[in-house]
Design an enzyme around this catalytic site. Structure first.
Site, PDB file in Angstrom:
ATOM      1  N   ARG A  97       1.032  -1.034   0.737  1.00 54.48           N
ATOM      2  CA  ARG A  97      -0.178   0.168   0.197  1.00 54.48           C
ATOM      3  C   ARG A  97       1.110   1.287   0.016  1.00 54.48           C
ATOM      4  O   ARG A  97       1.569   1.430   1.058  1.00 54.48           O
ATOM      5  CB  ARG A  97      -1.279   0.141   1.446  1.00 54.48           C
ATOM      6  CG  ARG A  97      -1.919   1.026   1.140  1.00 54.48           C
ATOM      7  CD  ARG A  97      -1.807   1.507   2.778  1.00 54.48           C
ATOM      8  NE  ARG A  97      -2.779   2.860   2.871  1.00 54.48           N
ATOM      9  CZ  ARG A  97      -3.022   3.783   3.833  1.00 54.48           C
ATOM     10  NH1 ARG A  97      -2.728   3.240   4.876  1.00 54.48           N
ATOM     11  NH2 ARG A  97      -4.183   4.563   3.825  1.00 54.48           N
ATOM     12  N   HIS A 141      -3.184  11.597   0.038  1.00 56.25           N
ATOM     13  CA  HIS A 141      -2.497  11.062   1.658  1.00 56.25           C
ATOM     14  C   HIS A 141      -2.648  12.592   1.990  1.00 56.25           C
ATOM     15  O   HIS A 141      -1.132  12.774   2.529  1.00 56.25           O
ATOM     16  CB  HIS A 141      -2.313  10.155   1.648  1.00 56.25           C
ATOM     17  CG  HIS A 141      -1.700   9.026   3.173  1.00 56.25           C
ATOM     18  ND1 HIS A 141      -1.637   7.758   2.702  1.00 56.25           N
ATOM     19  CD2 HIS A 141      -1.591   9.457   3.956  1.00 56.25           C
ATOM     20  CE1 HIS A 141      -1.532   8.129   3.862  1.00 56.25           C
ATOM     21  NE2 HIS A 141      -0.952   8.489   5.221  1.00 56.25           N
ATOM     22  N   GLU A 187      -7.929   8.816   5.804  1.00 55.04           N
ATOM     23  CA  GLU A 187      -8.273   9.479   7.031  1.00 55.04           C
ATOM     24  C   GLU A 187      -9.013  10.906   7.075  1.00 55.04           C
ATOM     25  O   GLU A 187      -8.765  12.206   7.619  1.00 55.04           O
ATOM     26  CB  GLU A 187      -7.099   9.908   7.798  1.00 55.04           C
ATOM     27  CG  GLU A 187      -6.317   8.021   8.112  1.00 55.04           C
ATOM     28  CD  GLU A 187      -5.595   8.241   9.282  1.00 55.04           C
ATOM     29  OE1 GLU A 187      -4.794   9.155   9.547  1.00 55.04           O
ATOM     30  OE2 GLU A 187      -5.076   7.041   9.719  1.00 55.04           O
ATOM     31  N   ASN A 328      -7.408   2.677   9.279  1.00 55.11           N
ATOM     32  CA  ASN A 328      -6.941   2.045  10.150  1.00 55.11           C
ATOM     33  C   ASN A 328      -6.441   2.148  11.278  1.00 55.11           C
ATOM     34  O   ASN A 328      -7.723   2.702  11.594  1.00 55.11           O
ATOM     35  CB  ASN A 328      -5.493   3.277   9.300  1.00 55.11           C
ATOM     36  CG  ASN A 328      -5.380   3.623   8.268  1.00 55.11           C
ATOM     37  OD1 ASN A 328      -4.804   2.891   7.527  1.00 55.11           O
ATOM     38  ND2 ASN A 328      -4.783   4.593   7.889  1.00 55.11           N
ATOM     39  N   TYR A 330      -5.279   1.958  15.172  1.00 53.44           N
ATOM     40  CA  TYR A 330      -4.509   2.037  16.628  1.00 53.44           C
ATOM     41  C   TYR A 330      -5.175   1.430  17.765  1.00 53.44           C
ATOM     42  O   TYR A 330      -6.144   1.329  18.186  1.00 53.44           O
ATOM     43  CB  TYR A 330      -3.584   3.132  16.438  1.00 53.44           C
ATOM     44  CG  TYR A 330      -2.579   2.869  14.889  1.00 53.44           C
ATOM     45  CD1 TYR A 330      -1.587   2.649  15.244  1.00 53.44           C
ATOM     46  CD2 TYR A 330      -3.440   3.914  13.439  1.00 53.44           C
ATOM     47  CE1 TYR A 330      -0.668   2.690  13.995  1.00 53.44           C
ATOM     48  CE2 TYR A 330      -2.763   3.937  13.006  1.00 53.44           C
ATOM     49  CZ  TYR A 330      -1.508   3.175  12.386  1.00 53.44           C
ATOM     50  OH  TYR A 330      -0.601   3.257  11.385  1.00 53.44           O
ATOM     51  N   GLU A 394      -3.905   0.089   7.705  1.00 49.71           N
ATOM     52  CA  GLU A 394      -3.194   0.357   8.832  1.00 49.71           C
ATOM     53  C   GLU A 394      -3.061  -0.644  10.319  1.00 49.71           C
ATOM     54  O   GLU A 394      -4.055   0.115  10.624  1.00 49.71           O
ATOM     55  CB  GLU A 394      -2.753   1.299   8.661  1.00 49.71           C
ATOM     56  CG  GLU A 394      -2.249   2.629   7.810  1.00 49.71           C
ATOM     57  CD  GLU A 394      -1.856   4.214   8.039  1.00 49.71           C
ATOM     58  OE1 GLU A 394      -1.788   4.073   9.580  1.00 49.71           O
ATOM     59  OE2 GLU A 394      -1.801   4.641   7.236  1.00 49.71           O
TER      60      GLU A 394
END
Length: 502
Positions: A97, A141, A187, A328, A330, A394
């Protein structure tokens, strides 16, 4: 929230007795394993071969990164992409990616294509395919051309939609014969907050008391305006792709959201409601219109007239404008009810949600965050948004080395982190979540948007003191390669299970 807790406890009980027996063969056929980076964070060559500045070049050159670093050189993938693709092949990646730098391909933001930029991305894509690696390409991005920012304040103007669509068209036309996985925007649900609410990231717009030392802005309105234009630009690009390219190119297109998950900070009903509300603000901000054609009712009622309206035509265009949704993910956050926020005359995103967010920041060597939040996020998507096809684009662990210049191979804590998340991902798929790929962040050490060169996420380390930015394999690279090439998940003390589903 109680149902999610019960679900996850049942899910944990379904883990194989010997977790080390889990292999990539246990995942569905066609499941994609990869790793990723993004253009500004990894390419370098910031002023070479016709590339012009993005808002990130301006930001870092003004010294706003934590360590005053920039992406001028970063991992220098622009000059070492062949070496990197060889490492990807040796590791066994199915896919890579990466993103295309708008100011490298079309330096002025619109108009002429830069032949050197076009050549670079063609070469990178061809090299990946030559080695059997799928290119998963993000069109935008974060690295918005500075020229367009100067011209009309970027995302705050509806002119962004047309310029972005023209840029996306160039990407489809130039690379779509080989690229089969497109992401329109990365995002948007955090770029708008960091760039237009608290002003911590470019273009650094905010208003007091929500941010300080900004270049102008209005934290009460601009995040919602910028998000609205990003959503419409996404829908415009998807419509273009489906109408003009998809039948012949046979690719798939989606969007990637930051998939944080919010848990109550305490066991009070107020904090439970705050966590639910924050998940609607954070995830629902884009998922709700993508699935149902309008912004979430809780946002409509709390933001009021400051929330842009989708016309009937726009709603039809936005609804269903994805083949997959990227996330993504986390470690999770804690949400506390903010009783005073909603009484303020001036409000921003978090005040509108009446939530105080406590980020989980204790991510240090020797402590591994429990990955249960990923399972809860996927269950939430399944129950509230019709179980869309998902790519985890991610997921990774960033450490802060005690001696930044020292080359360190030992990162078993990163291997443990990834193993724990893969176990939870396996269980979520087994429970019906439609997840189709998992990508480690990051393939290499990159310039991190929040941390500069302070925190490292790479499977492969970079010797930043070396002129050639020498790569070296960390233990986690060998661990991931072993898994990708048929090995079992090795038992690396999955300590997250001690946390249960909390």
């Amino acid at each position: 929230m109680a149902l999610l807790l019960l679900f996850f406890l049942l899910l944990l009980s379904a883990l194989p007795r010997d977790a080390a027996a889990l292999t990539r063969r246990d995942f569905p056929g066609g499941f994609i394993f990869g790793a990723g980076t993004s253009a500004y964070q990894v390419e370098g060559a910031a002023a070479e071969d016709g590339r012009k500045p993005s808002i990130w070049d301006t930001f870092t050159h003004q010294g706003y990164s934590p360590d005053k670093s920039t992406g001028d050189v970063a991992a220098d993938q622009y000059h070492h992409y062949k070496d990197d693709v060889k490492l990807m092949h040796e590791m066994g990646l199915d896919a890579y990616r990466f993103s295309i730098a708008w100011p490298r391909l079309i330096p002025d933001g619109r108009g002429k294509i830069n032949p050197k930029g076009l050549e670079y991305y063609n070469n990178l894509i061809d090299e990946l395919i030559l080695h059997g690696i799928q290119p998963h390409v993000t069109i935008y991005h974060f690295d918005f051309p500075q020229s367009l920012q100067d011209e009309y304040n970027g995302l705050l103007s509806p002119r962004f939609i047309d310029d972005y669509t023209a840029y996306a068209n160039t990407c489809f036309e130039s690379f779509g014969d080989r690229v089969k996985h497109w992401v329109t925007v990365n995002e948007p649900n955090i770029e708008t907050i960091s760039g237009f609410d608290d002003g911590t990231l470019p273009p650094r717009r905010c208003s007091y008391p929500f941010g300080v030392n900004c270049t102008g802005g209005n934290s009460s309105t601009e995040p919602y305006i910028a998000a609205h234009h990003l959503l419409l630009a996404h829908a415009s690009a998807v419509s273009l792709y489906r109408d003009t390219y998809q039948v012949t190119q046979k690719g798939h297109i989606g969007i990637t959201l930051l998939g944080l998950w919010y848990e109550p900070a305490t066991n009070t009903s107020q904090d439970a409601a705050a966590a639910t509300r924050m998940n609607d603000f954070h995830i629902g901000w884009f998922m709700y219109p993508l699935v149902y054609g309008d912004y979430p009712p809780v946002m409509r009622s709390r933001v009021g007239a400051r929330m842009p309206r989708l016309t009937v035509e726009q709603s039809k265009k936005v609804s269903g404008s994805y083949d997959f949704i990227g996330f993504n993910h986390y470690p999770d956050n804690r949400a506390r009810a903010d009783k005073s926020a909603f009484n303020l005359k001036q409000r921003d995103y978090y005040a509108d949600a009446a939530v105080i967010v406590d980020p989980v920041t204790d991510i240090q060597e020797g402590y591994v965050e429990p990955p249960c939040a990923l399972g809860k996020l996927l269950e939430h998507l399944k129950l509230k948004y019709g179980n869309p096809p998902v790519m985890i684009y991610e997921n990774g662990y960033g450490d802060i080395p005690k001696t930044p210049s020292k080359i360190e191979y030992d990162d078993d804590y990163r291997s443990e982190f990834l193993q724990n998340y893969l176990e939870v991902l396996y269980l979520s798929i087994r429970n019906g979540s439609d997840v189709r790929g998992y990508f480690v962040w990051s393939f290499l050490d990159v310039f991190e948007v929040l941390y500069g060169n302070v925190r490292r996420f790479g499977l492969y380390g970079i010797d930043m003191n070396s002129e050639r930015r020498t790569r070296y394999a960390r233990n986690s690279a060998r661990w991931y390669s072993g898994f990708l090439n048929g090995g079992e998940l090795r038992p690396v003390s999955p300590s997250w299970k001690a946390y249960g589903a909390a």
